[in-house]
Design an enzyme around this catalytic site. Structure first.
Site: not given
Ligand code: ZN
Length: 275
Positions: A2-3, A51, A166, A249
């Site tokens: 989820p972004e 988010k 990301n 990340r």
């Protein structure tokens, strides 16, 4: 994963399904809310902030059910009597309205706060890229506070601007030709970079597929994201992948289209020969 756009879409879908409806029964499956009963509360609004998802409820007062989807959380809605898809042991909450059930799977940071006190859970966030109050100037001011920081880490820091994960980090840097390790202060035309990130996110509002290339075709949606080992769509150089930085990340980049800084111990030459 989820972004900001996924959470925005989730909030909208939830809103369409249960806004204005009265909760008949709530079923919390997290220890901190196990004894909470939301029967009789009305769902006033479903909103997102970066988010974070905010489900606003009213009865005699106003409460907000806050949740964060992180990597794996989801809200889904079902018609009454419909079978829930998704593992039962991941259910964290179910809100039953007369005709619809909203079920939260694997939600994080699930908590109830007075709506007037939402700042407690989202007050630390920078401007929301998809918010009606999006403020590019303020986002830039926050980003510039730490000019030495690698731009990739700075973009993911929700205290600077809220909504980039990301995928949008990777794609924005690729499209701007900026190496992920460039110190923020050395990024050429930061306003253009921030504007592009906002545009990419906004383009995927209202749809679940996240494309940055303009193509929704499977395998054609992204420039660099999750394309390690494949040829760059612009120059043919092998897209590379590196794990590290804040929170370890994954970063994907094209060393030719995004020249300059590279992680220590790595050269800017492709790992794989291009044949
Ligand atoms: Zn390239």
């Amino acid at each position: 994963m989820p972004e900001g756009d996924t959470v925005w879409n989730t909030a909208r879908a939830l809103g369409r399904a249960i806004e204005g409806k009265v909760i008949q029964r709530s079923d919390f499956r997290v220890p901190q809310l196990a004894t909470v009963d939301l029967a009789g509360w009305t769902v006033a609004e479903s909103a997102s902030r970066g988010k974070h998802l905010l489900l606003r409820l009213t009865k005699e007062r106003r409460l907000t059910l806050h949740s964060h989807l992180r990597m794996d959380g989801a809200w889904r809605t079902y018609q009454k009597g419909e079978r829930w898809r998704g593992p039962a042991h991941l259910v964290r909450v179910a809100l039953h309205t007369p005709d619809t059930v909203a079920v939260g799977f694997h939600l994080h940071e699930l908590q109830l706060v007075p709506t007037d006190d939402e700042r407690r859970v989202v007050g630390h966030l920078g401007p929301d890229l998809l918010g009606v109050d999006w403020d590019a100037e303020e986002a830039m001011r926050r980003l510039r506070e730490r000019p030495e920081r690698p731009v990739a880490d700075a973009l993911l820091d929700q205290r600077n601007l809220a909504g980039i994960g990301n995928l949008y980090k990777t794609e924005t840097l690729f499209l701007r030709g900026v190496s992920p390790w460039t110190p923020l202060g050395a990024v050429e035309d930061l306003p253009a970079l921030v504007t592009l990130a906002q545009r990419l996110l906004a383009a995927n509002k209202g749809r679940w597929s996240q494309a940055t290339t303009g193509s929704l075709r499977k395998g054609e949606e992204h420039w660099a994201f999750e394309r390690a080992g494949k040829p760059c769509r612009r120059c043919g150089t092998t897209i590379r992948r590196w794990t590290g930085g804040d929170h370890d990340r994954i970063t994907y980049w094209c060393p030719t289209c995004q020249p300059g800084e590279a992680p220590s111990g790595s050269s800017t030459r492709p790992l794989l020969a291009r044949e």
